[in-house]
Enzyme design. Structure first.
Site, PDB file in Angstrom:
ATOM      1  N   ALA A  62      -2.522 -14.173  12.363  1.00 42.73           N
ATOM      2  CA  ALA A  62      -3.294 -15.045  11.802  1.00 42.73           C
ATOM      3  C   ALA A  62      -4.600 -14.671  11.136  1.00 42.73           C
ATOM      4  O   ALA A  62      -5.395 -15.323  10.785  1.00 42.73           O
ATOM      5  CB  ALA A  62      -3.987 -15.917  13.152  1.00 42.73           C
ATOM      6  N   LEU A  64      -7.673 -12.245   9.817  1.00 41.51           N
ATOM      7  CA  LEU A  64      -8.988 -11.547  10.248  1.00 41.51           C
ATOM      8  C   LEU A  64      -9.405 -12.010  11.503  1.00 41.51           C
ATOM      9  O   LEU A  64      -9.362 -13.235  11.775  1.00 41.51           O
ATOM     10  CB  LEU A  64     -10.020 -11.415   9.116  1.00 41.51           C
ATOM     11  CG  LEU A  64     -11.421 -11.099   9.449  1.00 41.51           C
ATOM     12  CD1 LEU A  64     -11.378  -9.459   9.543  1.00 41.51           C
ATOM     13  CD2 LEU A  64     -12.483 -11.548   8.444  1.00 41.51           C
ATOM     14  N   GLU A 112      -1.859 -11.569   3.271  1.00 35.74           N
ATOM     15  CA  GLU A 112      -2.272 -10.367   2.426  1.00 35.74           C
ATOM     16  C   GLU A 112      -1.418  -9.224   2.894  1.00 35.74           C
ATOM     17  O   GLU A 112      -0.487  -8.611   2.086  1.00 35.74           O
ATOM     18  CB  GLU A 112      -3.524 -10.217   2.549  1.00 35.74           C
ATOM     19  CG  GLU A 112      -4.341 -11.165   1.909  1.00 35.74           C
ATOM     20  CD  GLU A 112      -6.091 -10.875   2.039  1.00 35.74           C
ATOM     21  OE1 GLU A 112      -6.915 -11.031   0.744  1.00 35.74           O
ATOM     22  OE2 GLU A 112      -6.441 -10.584   3.226  1.00 35.74           O
ATOM     23  N   GLU A 132      -9.738 -18.980   3.999  1.00 32.20           N
ATOM     24  CA  GLU A 132     -11.136 -18.367   3.929  1.00 32.20           C
ATOM     25  C   GLU A 132     -11.913 -19.229   3.134  1.00 32.20           C
ATOM     26  O   GLU A 132     -13.481 -19.150   3.306  1.00 32.20           O
ATOM     27  CB  GLU A 132     -11.060 -16.813   2.976  1.00 32.20           C
ATOM     28  CG  GLU A 132     -10.437 -15.648   3.746  1.00 32.20           C
ATOM     29  CD  GLU A 132      -8.807 -15.880   3.785  1.00 32.20           C
ATOM     30  OE1 GLU A 132      -8.242 -14.926   4.281  1.00 32.20           O
ATOM     31  OE2 GLU A 132      -8.445 -16.677   3.318  1.00 32.20           O
TER      32      GLU A 132
END
Length: 261
Positions: A62, A64, A112, A132
């Protein structure tokens, strides 16, 4: 009480299986997990011929761990981002192929990480997002370069500006994943693929992992030059001679159409 490792490691034959292991946190990446993952990836480089990255529990990752994210000064954020880049580069620039076996949420930093792998297998439950933008922050684990190269910058802009979520089928159509399988079958497909790539000639793997990505950033003439250099290295190696001899002697299988092999 023993605290379980944030990353699991298992060597199966010639393949290292590296698992994100914070299922209660949806495998969100904190600094401890990042460090354990780096150690596992580097260990795999030394003793395996391929690596599979997967997630324990309900999803792949999921992103950071915002619960542990604290206010940082700009310089701290910069160095934290560069730390992620360095860890993921240990996979992307390593000398063994890495395959991501994806399911459930693969968002933010999880996307990422998946993009740092060389092949991506998604089961039907997988979904992708870059939240983000909607959280007032910016990607920091390499998405601007690596996810944008896979999806194209316009699609990445859409995901960041609008919060758009891609399901597994849309991700395959967009080129984000190479394989789409039924729910629950990503590990089996990753095992199949990793067995194949573990059997590749080392010089061919060198060309695919090290030369091919760099050629994309070169001029046409420079790229073709590097291609010729890699061809000269690979095609004159001992494994190439043996495999080509097998093919000429009809001891090796010919290329078959999809579903015929």
């Amino acid at each position: 009480m023993d605290v379980p490792n944030a990353v699991t490691y298992e060597l199966r034959d010639r393949v290292a299986w590296v698992g994100l292991n914070r299922p209660q946190k949806r495998n969100a990446i904190n600094d401890a997990l990042l460090s354990e993952f780096e150690a596992a990836a580097r260990r795999a480089q030394g003793e395996a011929r391929a690596m599979v990255v997967h997630g324990h529990g309900p999803c792949f990752c999921a992103g950071l761990d915002l619960a542990e994210h604290r206010a940082r000064e700009p310089a701290e954020v910069f160095h934290h981002s560069r730390r992620w880049h360095a860890v993921f580069a240990a996979v992307r620039r390593g000398h063994i192929p890495a395959i991501a076996a994806l399911h459930g949420a693969t968002v933010g930093g999880g996307l990422e990480l998946a993009a740092a792998c060389h092949l991506r297998v998604a089961d039907a439950s997988t979904f992708f997002a870059l939240p983000e933008g909607t959280r007032g922050i910016y990607v920091g684990g390499g998405a601007s370069v690596h996810v944008a190269r896979l999806l194209g910058a316009p699609r990445m802009m859409d995901m960041m500006l609008t919060g758009r979520v891609l399901d597994a089928a849309a991700a395959e159509r967009a080129g984000l994943v190479q394989y789409l399988v039924p729910e629950g079958e990503a590990p089996a497909k990753a095992a199949e693929l990793s067995a194949k790539v573990a059997d590749m000639a080392p010089l061919t793997v060198l060309g695919v992992l090290q030369a091919l990505p760099r050629i994309q950033d070169m001029s046409e003439d420079d790229g073709l030059f590097v291609e010729s250099v890699m061809a000269a290295l690979a095609q004159t190696g001992p494994e190439a001679a043996e495999r080509l001899a097998d093919f000429v002697a009809k001891r090796a299988a010919k290329v078959a159409g999809p579903g015929q092999g």
